[in-house]
Design an enzyme around this catalytic site. Sequence first.
Site, PDB file in Angstrom:
ATOM      1  CB  CYS A 197      -0.942   0.093   1.199  1.00  0.00           C
ATOM      2  SG  CYS A 197      -2.049  -1.277   1.369  1.00  0.00           S
ATOM      3  NE  ARG A 227       4.581   1.476  -0.094  1.00  0.00           N
ATOM      4  CZ  ARG A 227       5.483   1.023   0.754  1.00  0.00           C
ATOM      5  NH1 ARG A 227       6.755   1.197   0.499  1.00  0.00           N
ATOM      6  NH2 ARG A 227       5.129   0.419   1.856  1.00  0.00           N
ATOM      7  CD1 TRP A 248      -0.178  -5.982  -3.324  1.00  0.00           C
ATOM      8  CD2 TRP A 248      -0.457  -6.697  -1.225  1.00  0.00           C
ATOM      9  NE1 TRP A 248       0.179  -7.312  -3.282  1.00  0.00           N
ATOM     10  CE2 TRP A 248       0.015  -7.772  -2.000  1.00  0.00           C
ATOM     11  CE3 TRP A 248      -0.708  -6.912   0.134  1.00  0.00           C
ATOM     12  CZ2 TRP A 248       0.254  -9.039  -1.469  1.00  0.00           C
ATOM     13  CZ3 TRP A 248      -0.485  -8.170   0.663  1.00  0.00           C
ATOM     14  CH2 TRP A 248      -0.002  -9.219  -0.144  1.00  0.00           C
ATOM     15  CG  ASN A 293       1.511   0.480   4.318  1.00  0.00           C
ATOM     16  OD1 ASN A 293       1.129  -0.656   4.078  1.00  0.00           O
ATOM     17  ND2 ASN A 293       2.778   0.845   4.209  1.00  0.00           N
ATOM     18  N   GLY A 294      -0.508  -1.227   6.520  1.00  0.00           N
ATOM     19  CA  GLY A 294      -0.162  -2.140   7.614  1.00  0.00           C
ATOM     20  C   GLY A 294      -1.335  -3.052   7.918  1.00  0.00           C
ATOM     21  CD  GLU A 313      17.292 -12.592  -8.264  1.00  0.00           C
ATOM     22  OE1 GLU A 313      16.731 -13.170  -7.309  1.00  0.00           O
ATOM     23  OE2 GLU A 313      16.931 -11.478  -8.665  1.00  0.00           O
ATOM     24  CE  LYS A 360      13.986 -10.663 -10.280  1.00  0.00           C
ATOM     25  NZ  LYS A 360      14.601 -10.159  -9.089  1.00  0.00           N
ATOM     26  CD  GLU A 394       9.677 -10.499  -8.799  1.00  0.00           C
ATOM     27  OE1 GLU A 394      10.831 -10.807  -9.171  1.00  0.00           O
ATOM     28  OE2 GLU A 394       9.469  -9.760  -7.840  1.00  0.00           O
ATOM     29  CG  HIS A 424      19.362 -37.253  -6.255  1.00  0.00           C
ATOM     30  ND1 HIS A 424      19.762 -38.528  -5.918  1.00  0.00           N
ATOM     31  CD2 HIS A 424      20.492 -36.566  -6.544  1.00  0.00           C
ATOM     32  CE1 HIS A 424      21.082 -38.600  -5.985  1.00  0.00           C
ATOM     33  NE2 HIS A 424      21.551 -37.420  -6.367  1.00  0.00           N
ATOM     34  CE  LYS A 455      11.661  -2.307  -5.726  1.00  0.00           C
ATOM     35  NZ  LYS A 455      12.375  -3.330  -6.486  1.00  0.00           N
TER      36      LYS A 455
END
Length: 612
Positions: A2, A27, A74, A100-101, A487, A491, A494, A510, A607
């Site tokens: 947010c 955000r 968000w 926000n939170g 990584e 990427k 995402e 395996h 983000k």
Amino acid sequence: MCGIVGYIGNQKASPILINGLIRLEYRGYDSAGISTIEDNGLSLMKDKGRVKNLYHLEGIDDLTGTIGIAHTRWATHGKPAKENSHPHMDNSQTFSVVHNGIIENYHELRNFLTQNGYTFYSQTDTEVIPNLVHYYYQKDENHDELRFLRAVKNACGDLKGSYAIEIICKDYPNIMIVTRKDSPLVIGKGENENYISSDIPAILSFTRNFYLLDDLEFAILTREAVSFYDKDLNPTSKETKTIEWNSASAEKEGFEDFMLKEIYEQPTAIRETIGAKFNESTKCEFDELNFTKDYLSSINKIYIVACGTAMHAGLVGKNVIEKLCKITTEVDVASEFRYRDPLVDEKTLCIFISQSGETADTIAALKLCKEKGSKTLAISNVIGSSITREADYSIYTHAGPEIAVASTKAYTSQVILITILAIYFAEILEMDSQMINTLKKDIMELPKKIEETLKLSEVIQDFSKKAYQEKDIFFLGRGVDETVAREGSLKLKEISYIHSESYPAGELKHGPIALIENDITVVSILTDSNLVEKMVSNIQEVITRGAKTLVITNQNIDKNMFDMTIQIPKTNSFISPILSIVPLQLFAYYISKEKGLDVDKPRNLAKSVTVE
Ligand code: M6R
């Protein structure tokens, strides 16, 4: 998560608020809204969807108020919907709040308020805040200029969880109150106007002077000034911090997307992060650190704790710290670390990596380590961020603002900084000087080699055109290349939404090799000369089962075996991840573009993850 923005000044607030929200959309982007103080009381305009939808709301152009608050969401509690969008008002429409939170005890507070005659119109945790403020406000018989602040303070006293809150009141048309606990919030100081934002980049075009609010502090903003109060409402004072980032660094500057711009900024970010840390003839220095040989010899373990991409940078750091300094180093995901009662004490050094410096899980892990008596060191990209204020020591990457949700230049800057940190430790501990000096020399040459690697962009774009319709893509590597495989895979999933897994190449047989079937794409990273034969055999195993192969390498290998080979420059194995990740960042980027997706704002993501 947010984004919140606030403005108080002499200009019309609504365009400034919407502009700030657009810059903060990374955000959260499932709904947005603004509230201003107009001549006839509080305005409220909000809706589901992207911030730009606000421009089409009826009446938005008629707002003339010069004070207002705004939010891009968000969703945590309550699905994305108009009624759950912020701002939220109390029943009497005296207060308007953005938050926000997460308010963890909102059920209890909602029940209490309902019993006291309040009605709720959303499923959010936030809606309890304006009503709770109203509850305390109407009970306060002292109608002086601090009545509004006392009501906010009393309401916050009942909140459990995390919050950054902006609140305006129709009875106090010339002030705005803000407060925070475990959620980011900065105050930008202008000339006869002041700004609020979750992150610095959103208001960088208005000011470079910021106040950083501490946990449980309150601030009252007027047009001319900002006054601060501690948790008991005793007045306190604060100096502004000047941020060096320029406003252009938060713009796309001709690139189609922030992510592409940030990929291309990596040579500069690395140069800036190396800065004046060392040259070949002098020892590595960190002004912010004062570690001694006695202390470093006394620690028996280093923990590196972080989330997502920052954790992957930590894995590269483990390799260099263990090899260069001979100190056992463990890397852990912050959200797991804190719940497994880690063996941390004064003989442990705990390092926390966070681009934003606001990741809730990482901050919570840091607090735990402090309680357990270990020294804590934060690596962040944001000066004054929460993590740097909590840690005993802080050092900074100099990547500039990273706006795209997918982290690129922050990762490579974290890797270089932790490598330099390892050199700093190794020099204090008087470890193998030849190894150290070779690494230093190779670090100095790195930015140029990234520039060379970026020239491979067209070839990678071509391969992406062949791979963008895949359902699954696998990434393989051994040793440090395995951390790059992780990584690269993160990427890709995402921003392209393609299912992807990464494996240590030797683990394939395996189990995971059962997933390899005709025409599946397997990306392999091969930069360690000691592992060439083993790695090539593993790639052969997937070719035999019909896989299409993309190989990123700096070794001289027979390219005829693979569908595509990307030859990157050779460098020191400690820092090869900084080069080998670049083609993988571009691969993810071009696949996402081919699919027509929003590269900078992938679905469901934000983000900085400021909730646990
Ligand atoms: O701000 P932080 O470095 O603490 O963020 C940690 C992760 O959320 C972040 O790296 C995330 O994994 C990125 N979106 C990956 O590209």
